[in-house]
Design an enzyme around this catalytic site. Structure first.
Site, PDB file in Angstrom:
ATOM      1  CD  GLN A 239     -12.667  -2.406  -1.170  1.00  0.00           C
ATOM      2  OE1 GLN A 239     -11.658  -2.313  -0.049  1.00  0.00           O
ATOM      3  NE2 GLN A 239     -13.800  -3.001  -1.010  1.00  0.00           N
TER       4      GLN A 239
ATOM      5  CG  HIS B  19      -8.130   0.018  -2.977  1.00  0.00           C
ATOM      6  ND1 HIS B  19      -7.279  -0.937  -2.855  1.00  0.00           N
ATOM      7  CD2 HIS B  19      -8.858   0.256  -1.862  1.00  0.00           C
ATOM      8  CE1 HIS B  19      -7.642  -1.390  -1.500  1.00  0.00           C
ATOM      9  NE2 HIS B  19      -8.629  -0.651  -0.988  1.00  0.00           N
TER      10      HIS B  19
ATOM     11  NE  ARG C  34     -10.201  -5.747   0.384  1.00  0.00           N
ATOM     12  CZ  ARG C  34      -9.466  -4.639   0.828  1.00  0.00           C
ATOM     13  NH1 ARG C  34     -10.060  -3.681   1.555  1.00  0.00           N
ATOM     14  NH2 ARG C  34      -8.221  -4.507   0.550  1.00  0.00           N
TER      15      ARG C  34
ATOM     16  NE  ARG D  82      -3.824   0.325   1.689  1.00  0.00           N
ATOM     17  CZ  ARG D  82      -5.257   0.729   2.355  1.00  0.00           C
ATOM     18  NH1 ARG D  82      -5.392   1.145   3.445  1.00  0.00           N
ATOM     19  NH2 ARG D  82      -5.981  -0.043   1.804  1.00  0.00           N
TER      20      ARG D  82
ATOM     21  CG  ASP E 271     -13.524   5.903  -1.510  1.00  0.00           C
ATOM     22  OD1 ASP E 271     -13.731   5.438  -0.090  1.00  0.00           O
ATOM     23  OD2 ASP E 271     -12.664   5.930  -1.988  1.00  0.00           O
TER      24      ASP E 271
ATOM     25  CB  CYS F  21     -13.988   0.566  -0.284  1.00  0.00           C
ATOM     26  SG  CYS F  21     -13.260   2.238  -0.138  1.00  0.00           S
TER      27      CYS F  21
HETATM   28  N1  NVA Z   1     -10.174   6.489  -1.473  1.00  0.00           N
HETATM   29  C1  NVA Z   1      -9.715   6.076  -0.169  1.00  0.00           C
HETATM   30  C2  NVA Z   1      -9.917   4.533  -0.151  1.00  0.00           C
HETATM   31  C3  NVA Z   1      -9.696   3.984   1.455  1.00  0.00           C
HETATM   32  C4  NVA Z   1      -9.821   2.489   1.502  1.00  0.00           C
HETATM   33  C5  NVA Z   1      -8.356   6.362   0.199  1.00  0.00           C
HETATM   34  O1  NVA Z   1      -7.511   6.265  -0.490  1.00  0.00           O
HETATM   35  O2  NVA Z   1      -8.223   7.162   1.273  1.00  0.00           O
HETATM   36  N1   CP Z   2     -11.262  -0.605   2.069  1.00  0.00           N
HETATM   37  C1   CP Z   2     -10.094  -0.435   2.607  1.00  0.00           C
HETATM   38  O1   CP Z   2      -9.027  -0.904   1.975  1.00  0.00           O
HETATM   39  O2   CP Z   2      -9.808  -0.111   3.878  1.00  0.00           O
HETATM   40  P1   CP Z   2      -8.629  -0.175   5.016  1.00  0.00           P
HETATM   41  O3   CP Z   2      -8.203   1.179   4.607  1.00  0.00           O
HETATM   42  O4   CP Z   2      -9.115  -0.181   6.504  1.00  0.00           O
HETATM   43  O5   CP Z   2      -7.493  -1.167   4.570  1.00  0.00           O
END
Ligand code: NVA
Ligand code: CP
Length: 301
Positions: free
Chosen positions: A132, A129, A286, A103, A218, A258
């Site tokens: 996801q 993502h 997931r 990540r 989101d 998500c």
């Molecule tokens: N768009 C959000 C998704 C979190 C799972 C982010 O990148 O923070």
């Molecule tokens: N949806 C998702 O990726 O959640 P987290 O940021 O908690 O991993």
């Protein structure tokens, strides 16, 4: 067996994505731990440069349930936080581990992590993502049947990593994506062009959900964008997914998010907790789909 990564959805062909989703169906139906021999003796690193709850826990437990050993590494407490280059970290992890779940921020960082010469899975970047959205397609199909030919709305920040992965998914899985939100927040033009007739845009809230099967949203401020929080609250204030907006959607339409959710911003409490919401199934899936993806990427010849 050639080395495969999953940095974006189209790193899998449709038949390959179907293999992963069908393995996920099998894994979900089996008792926990039934596949401990699948990846026995292997190790997988989970490297997180941003906060995570679902991704971290579902990968860590999924890896263990497949019989492999998970190593979770954050920025704090590893040399990444003190400036060790990603390519050095990658090459060292590649000597110890059989895959890296990563990540991070820019796509360039994911590419650098592939220098470890083991499969790398994008566990969220600024640009997408994909893991996801692969899991979310599984959830849609669980509740509504094949996604092919369906109409999926993404409401709110249509320039977000989530919206961009949904956009990539639309031509691959042959469904139509409606991007509903302010015109100043859209994916990069080349990504819109790649989706061709599989995408359309709605800038008017009352029309956003007409004829859709899936309503997806989101957060308005993604990780790394915190300095823009106030201007984003203002830009998206008309775009909360709530009962008024949902009234224009067909009665069978389901709601996905998500998570984590900001109640009262991109979605209201009643919708998140309401009868159309599938967010808890979505979070559970997931685990099953990522196990299938890992098993597929690490399949032994
Ligand atoms: N768009 C959000 C998704 C979190 C799972 C982010 O990148 O923070
Ligand atoms: N949806 C998702 O990726 O959640 P987290 O940021 O908690 O991993």
């Amino acid at each position: 067996m050639s080395l495969r990564h999953f940095l974006r959805l189209t790193d899998l062909s449709l038949p390959e994505a179907r293999e992963v989703l069908s393995l996920a169906t099998q894994l979900k139906a089996e008792p926990k731990g039934a596949r401990r021999l699948l990846l026995q003796g292997l190790s997988v690193a989970v490297v997180l440069e941003k906060a995570s709850t679902r991704t971290r826990v579902s990968f860590e437990i999924g890896i263990a349930e497949l019989g492999a050993y998970p190593v979770v590494l954050g920025v704090q407490g590893s040399q990444l936080g003190r400036g060790e280059p990603i390519r050095d970290t990658a090459r060292v992890l590649g000597r110890y581990c059989d895959a890296i779940v990563y990540r991070t921020y820019g796509h360039d960082r994911l590419l650098e992590m592939t220098q470890g010469k083991v499969p790398v899975i994008n566990a969220l970047s600024d640009d997408g993502h994909p893991v996801q959205v692969l899991c979310d397609i599984f959830t849609v199909e669980e509740h509504l049947g094949p996604i092919r030919g369906k109409r999926v709305a993404f409401v709110g920040d249509c320039s977000s990593n989530m919206a961009r992965s949904w956009l990539e998914a639309a031509p691959l899985f042959d469904f139509h994506l409606v991007l509903a939100g302010p015109a100043s927040f859209r994916p990069p033009p080349q990504e819109i062009q790649a989706a061709g007739s599989h995408v359309s845009f709605v800038e008017s809230r009352p029309l956003a959900l007409a004829g859709v099967d899936v309503v997806n949203t989101d957060v308005w401020t993604s990780m790394g964008q915190e300095a823009e929080t106030r201007s984003r609250l203002d830009a998206f204030k008309e775009w909360t997914v709530d009962a008024t907006m949902l009234a224009s959607a067909p009665s069978h339409a389901i709601v996905l998010h998500c998570l984590p959710a900001h109640r009262g911003e991109e979605i209201d409490e009643a919708t998140l907790e309401g009868p159309r919401s599938r967010v808890w199934d979505q979070a559970e899936n997931r685990l099953h789909v990522q196990k299938a993806l890992l098993a597929w990427l690490l399949r032994r010849s």
